[in-house]
Design an enzyme around this catalytic site. Sequence first.
Site, mmCIF file in Angstrom:
data_model
loop_
_atom_site.group_PDB
_atom_site.id
_atom_site.type_symbol
_atom_site.label_atom_id
_atom_site.label_comp_id
_atom_site.label_asym_id
_atom_site.label_seq_id
_atom_site.Cartn_x
_atom_site.Cartn_y
_atom_site.Cartn_z
ATOM 1 C CD GLU A 198 -2.915 -1.230 2.277
ATOM 2 O OE1 GLU A 198 -2.537 -0.724 3.344
ATOM 3 O OE2 GLU A 198 -3.978 -1.858 2.147
ATOM 4 C CD GLU A 210 5.517 -21.036 11.692
ATOM 5 O OE1 GLU A 210 5.652 -21.393 12.869
ATOM 6 O OE2 GLU A 210 4.561 -20.359 11.288
#
Length: 311
Positions: free
Chosen positions: A90, A121
């Site tokens: 964004e 992860e």
Amino acid sequence: MTHAELRRELDHLATEAFRAELAEVDRLPTLDIARLMNGEDATVPAAVAERLPAIAAAVDGIAARMARGGRLVYAGAGTAGRLGVLDASECPPTFNTAPGQVSGIIAGGPTAIVDAVEGAEDSKELAAADLDALGIGPDDSVVGVSASGRTPYAVGAVEHARALGALTVGLSCNPGSALAAAADHGIEVVTGPEFLTGSTRLKAGTAQKLVLNMLSTITMIRLGKTYGNLMVDVRASNDKLRARSRRIVALATGAPDDEIEAALTAAGGEVKNAVLVVLGGVDGPTAARLLAESDGHLRAALLAAAPGGHA
């Protein structure tokens, strides 16, 4: 780490604690469940507020490096990784950041944004490789994000980035986390046990989003990407944003519509340049030059255009 060791570790994390008083929540009316969740969510801003000095210190460090041409990189797995990618994605339309100036890496790569990538992860080495692919250096800042504060991918990213001389931030939701300890700036927003046991996309995820909002937004304010609370670097890539561009120029200058349109035309559609054209009384090329000489800071460019004037 064995399954037994991991289970013992999770047993000691605040974000994984069991709330016995909610053990029969599924038997409640829907509205009551919604009220309970809303009450839990209401505690998050106060938890963030307790860490504002640490957040501000991190912002100042990030902004100083970005002013030298450095980049901001978020690193995480699962929800934490997705929130980093979201915040980074964004920045270009909001602040007209250059490609790669703000980015997010997630354990398992782009696929993991929409689908879980099992085991990704758990690898510190994967995080190091992902950062090496970006060529991380001393002017860059890397923010590791992990609700537990123990996720190997996030911890590994911070450790590797710090070894490369980059500024590091560790954002977690548990006290005494390995992630915060590994970073130059540890930010531990302690949100406590989740409404659903261990579901850290809830309060912990909300806290991470709030902090990431601050890290990127206040950094961009420090870099001159705003004028007051106006997004003068917004990228007008669609009709809504073009309309917003005109409105921002109007709010910044108070000029009539015809003058705003003329200024935007002279400025090639660049909002910040158009504001300078109107308030500084300069033409388009001069506005571009003054902003370049002011490193994009509109207030400084306004003072250069009209010394002694109001910026």
